[in-house]
Design a protein around this motif. Sequence first.
Motif, PDB file in Angstrom:
ATOM      1  N   UNK A   1     -14.454 -13.013  12.996  1.00 29.21           N
ATOM      2  CA  UNK A   1     -12.986 -13.296  12.284  1.00 29.21           C
ATOM      3  C   UNK A   1     -12.440 -11.883  11.897  1.00 29.21           C
ATOM      4  N   UNK A   2     -13.311 -10.971  11.794  1.00 29.62           N
ATOM      5  CA  UNK A   2     -12.622  -9.792  11.426  1.00 29.62           C
ATOM      6  C   UNK A   2     -12.096  -9.508   9.910  1.00 29.62           C
ATOM      7  N   UNK A   3     -11.108 -10.240   9.693  1.00 33.17           N
ATOM      8  CA  UNK A   3     -10.139 -10.171   8.506  1.00 33.17           C
ATOM      9  C   UNK A   3     -10.891 -10.025   7.041  1.00 33.17           C
ATOM     10  N   UNK A   4     -11.928 -10.942   7.012  1.00 33.66           N
ATOM     11  CA  UNK A   4     -12.579 -10.866   5.625  1.00 33.66           C
ATOM     12  C   UNK A   4     -13.356  -9.406   5.290  1.00 33.66           C
ATOM     13  N   UNK A   5     -13.579  -8.671   6.342  1.00 36.14           N
ATOM     14  CA  UNK A   5     -13.925  -7.145   5.934  1.00 36.14           C
ATOM     15  C   UNK A   5     -12.711  -6.172   5.571  1.00 36.14           C
ATOM     16  N   UNK A   6     -11.331  -6.829   5.926  1.00 31.42           N
ATOM     17  CA  UNK A   6     -10.414  -5.890   5.407  1.00 31.42           C
ATOM     18  C   UNK A   6      -9.560  -6.446   4.012  1.00 31.42           C
ATOM     19  N   UNK A   7      -9.892  -7.392   3.500  1.00 28.38           N
ATOM     20  CA  UNK A   7      -9.307  -8.111   2.333  1.00 28.38           C
ATOM     21  C   UNK A   7      -8.961  -7.116   1.099  1.00 28.38           C
ATOM     22  N   UNK A   8      -9.968  -6.423   0.827  1.00 25.31           N
ATOM     23  CA  UNK A   8     -10.069  -5.095  -0.250  1.00 25.31           C
ATOM     24  C   UNK A   8      -9.116  -4.365   0.107  1.00 25.31           C
ATOM     25  N   UNK A   9      -9.109  -3.676   1.265  1.00 22.71           N
ATOM     26  CA  UNK A   9      -8.290  -2.592   1.676  1.00 22.71           C
ATOM     27  C   UNK A   9      -6.926  -2.905   1.827  1.00 22.71           C
ATOM     28  N   UNK A  10      -6.595  -4.288   2.182  1.00 23.19           N
ATOM     29  CA  UNK A  10      -5.195  -4.773   2.327  1.00 23.19           C
ATOM     30  C   UNK A  10      -4.706  -4.752   0.989  1.00 23.19           C
ATOM     31  N   UNK A  11      -5.382  -5.248  -0.119  1.00 25.32           N
ATOM     32  CA  UNK A  11      -4.965  -5.140  -1.355  1.00 25.32           C
ATOM     33  C   UNK A  11      -4.755  -3.717  -1.943  1.00 25.32           C
ATOM     34  N   UNK A  12      -5.698  -2.978  -1.729  1.00 27.87           N
ATOM     35  CA  UNK A  12      -5.216  -1.331  -1.971  1.00 27.87           C
ATOM     36  C   UNK A  12      -4.096  -0.856  -1.458  1.00 27.87           C
ATOM     37  N   UNK A  13      -4.034  -0.924  -0.144  1.00 24.77           N
ATOM     38  CA  UNK A  13      -2.875  -0.268   0.505  1.00 24.77           C
ATOM     39  C   UNK A  13      -1.556  -1.093  -0.084  1.00 24.77           C
ATOM     40  N   UNK A  14      -1.580  -2.282  -0.153  1.00 30.33           N
ATOM     41  CA  UNK A  14      -0.389  -3.018  -0.648  1.00 30.33           C
ATOM     42  C   UNK A  14       0.107  -2.653  -1.881  1.00 30.33           C
TER      43      UNK A  14
ATOM     44  N   UNK B   1      -0.928   0.232  -3.891  1.00 27.78           N
ATOM     45  CA  UNK B   1      -0.645   1.527  -3.940  1.00 27.78           C
ATOM     46  C   UNK B   1       0.408   2.326  -3.060  1.00 27.78           C
ATOM     47  N   UNK B   2       0.514   1.795  -1.909  1.00 24.75           N
ATOM     48  CA  UNK B   2       1.437   2.299  -1.010  1.00 24.75           C
ATOM     49  C   UNK B   2       2.824   1.462  -0.974  1.00 24.75           C
ATOM     50  N   UNK B   3       2.651   0.285  -0.745  1.00 18.69           N
ATOM     51  CA  UNK B   3       3.805  -0.527  -0.760  1.00 18.69           C
ATOM     52  C   UNK B   3       4.463  -0.505  -2.329  1.00 18.69           C
ATOM     53  N   UNK B   4       3.643  -0.558  -3.304  1.00 19.11           N
ATOM     54  CA  UNK B   4       3.971  -0.314  -4.600  1.00 19.11           C
ATOM     55  C   UNK B   4       5.039   0.812  -4.988  1.00 19.11           C
ATOM     56  N   UNK B   5       4.848   1.855  -4.180  1.00 20.26           N
ATOM     57  CA  UNK B   5       5.583   3.102  -4.342  1.00 20.26           C
ATOM     58  C   UNK B   5       6.682   3.109  -3.370  1.00 20.26           C
TER      59      UNK B   5
ATOM     60  N   UNK C   1      -3.880   7.615   2.983  1.00 20.47           N
ATOM     61  CA  UNK C   1      -5.144   8.218   3.167  1.00 20.47           C
ATOM     62  C   UNK C   1      -5.963   8.172   1.821  1.00 20.47           C
ATOM     63  N   UNK C   2      -5.190   8.360   0.855  1.00 19.94           N
ATOM     64  CA  UNK C   2      -5.808   8.156  -0.591  1.00 19.94           C
ATOM     65  C   UNK C   2      -6.345   6.641  -0.803  1.00 19.94           C
ATOM     66  N   UNK C   3      -5.325   5.867  -0.277  1.00 23.06           N
ATOM     67  CA  UNK C   3      -5.672   4.326  -0.534  1.00 23.06           C
ATOM     68  C   UNK C   3      -6.824   3.918   0.301  1.00 23.06           C
ATOM     69  N   UNK C   4      -6.943   4.414   1.562  1.00 16.41           N
ATOM     70  CA  UNK C   4      -8.159   4.266   2.322  1.00 16.41           C
ATOM     71  C   UNK C   4      -9.629   4.647   1.829  1.00 16.41           C
ATOM     72  N   UNK C   5      -9.085   6.003   1.252  1.00 16.24           N
ATOM     73  CA  UNK C   5     -10.592   6.521   0.626  1.00 16.24           C
ATOM     74  C   UNK C   5     -10.979   5.922  -0.698  1.00 16.24           C
ATOM     75  N   UNK C   6     -10.054   5.038  -1.342  1.00 20.41           N
ATOM     76  CA  UNK C   6     -10.810   4.184  -2.499  1.00 20.41           C
ATOM     77  C   UNK C   6     -11.793   3.137  -1.799  1.00 20.41           C
ATOM     78  N   UNK C   7     -11.135   2.628  -0.615  1.00 23.00           N
ATOM     79  CA  UNK C   7     -12.080   1.586  -0.010  1.00 23.00           C
ATOM     80  C   UNK C   7     -13.473   2.041   0.492  1.00 23.00           C
ATOM     81  N   UNK C   8     -13.402   3.178   1.257  1.00 21.80           N
ATOM     82  CA  UNK C   8     -14.558   4.013   1.601  1.00 21.80           C
ATOM     83  C   UNK C   8     -15.536   4.215   0.421  1.00 21.80           C
ATOM     84  N   UNK C   9     -14.843   4.592  -0.784  1.00 21.42           N
ATOM     85  CA  UNK C   9     -15.845   4.938  -2.284  1.00 21.42           C
ATOM     86  C   UNK C   9     -16.308   3.681  -2.731  1.00 21.42           C
ATOM     87  N   UNK C  10     -15.805   2.327  -2.520  1.00 20.31           N
ATOM     88  CA  UNK C  10     -16.415   1.102  -3.040  1.00 20.31           C
ATOM     89  C   UNK C  10     -17.822   1.007  -2.104  1.00 20.31           C
ATOM     90  N   UNK C  11     -17.650   1.295  -0.802  1.00 20.21           N
ATOM     91  CA  UNK C  11     -18.688   1.254  -0.097  1.00 20.21           C
ATOM     92  C   UNK C  11     -19.753   2.388  -0.101  1.00 20.21           C
TER      93      UNK C  11
END
Length: 423
Positions: free
Chosen positions: A185-198, A200-204, A225-235
């Motif tokens: 299904x793919x998308x369950x891996x990206x849910x947290x990243x979607x939240x971070x980008x939305x 942090x990035x769209x919020x600004x 890239x900072x938003x993506x780095x947050x997700x990588x840091x969780x892992x």
Amino acid sequence: MRKPIVLALLVAACLSGCSVKQDAGGGGQQEISFLTFETPNLPPAYWDAAIKRVTEKHPDIKVTKLVAPTTQGRTAYAKQLLQSGQFPDVMIAVDPAGFAEAGNLYDWKPEELTDFEFPQANPIKGGHHQLPANTQTIPPVYYNKKMFADAGITGTPKTWAELLQAADRLKAKGQQPFVIGGGKDGFPASMILTGIISVDVYGKTPDWLTQRRNNKVKFTDADFQAAVAKFADLAAKGYLDKDSVSRDYAATEQAFLDGKGAMYPMGNWFAANADTKKHDFDIGVFNFPSDSGKLVVPAYTGGGMSVNAKSKNLDAAKRFAIAFQTDKGQIDASVKADGLVPAIKGYQMPPDVGPVLKAGYDLYTQAVQQKAIVNSFGWETADDGLLPGLKEKFYAMAQDLVTGRKSAADACAFLDTEWEKAG
């Protein structure tokens, strides 16, 4: 960028005043094909009952149900059907990007959209090719109240720092902080990243992705890239289970219900199953946190029916689509099954919805009142969305970040490369 969502459920008029006409059309029975998809919330019986509910009122329409092979494979499957000359007459929650520009989808006229709260949502080249049927918040964070209490977490996180503190306490107690998946299904891996980008990035910069389409920004830019780095840091901290990326959507949901993790970032459709499926703990929900605690809530309005512009029985296909989306009984069924917030004029939610769905809805209403709604990254389906084919690349990128196959910098460069290919 679509305007902030206004609550359909606050409209007082009754739905019967905006119901679709139920004339049967001319001639005998007209056959149409309908592309659906199945999830834990929407099993075969749901779709069978939904089709019957509409066709009983439109007996001149005969529907053949088609089922996409995976929950997020419906757009790819629709493309296969188009290429093989079997493009369905009606389809639901298929990303219209690509299909619309090529003239394959019917462009709904203003007079056909009068029953919908947001008829101008999701334009593609000025046209409207998907009925703006409902709103979804993607993702709030569902959580296991018992695990939180056992870890000494007394409140829900409002800031990113508080979320990390909660994850650290849970991990120290031997609990998996987040439940994620992926698999076919793919998308369950990206849910947290979607939240971070939305958030942090769209919020600004709410129109960031529109700017990307105009080549004014890139995925390798600092904010993204900072938003993506947050997700990588969780892992990297072990808050995400690397082995879980092989788990499909249904198994991911079940893992949370089985108590295999404390937090489950997922679209608000999960609330329906949170209220009805078996689990031995109470479930709560909170908004995805921002760095400062500022309220930013990612949401998407759309996801409805699209119609094949070249359908042999175009009139029947259009009537079926409108009836499916505006019938009071069908909307009630979809709310209870899939946790939707219908964007239909005059609709009022049934009083017997469950507590998790009600709690999530209350969070949404507060966000609307505070004008805190932004797009949900990766779920947009119009001129402000990812280019065709990029969603699947985004899901794959998220899995690579979880497993450590890509760094944040590599992942962002990958997206830019794939964007140029798709453009």
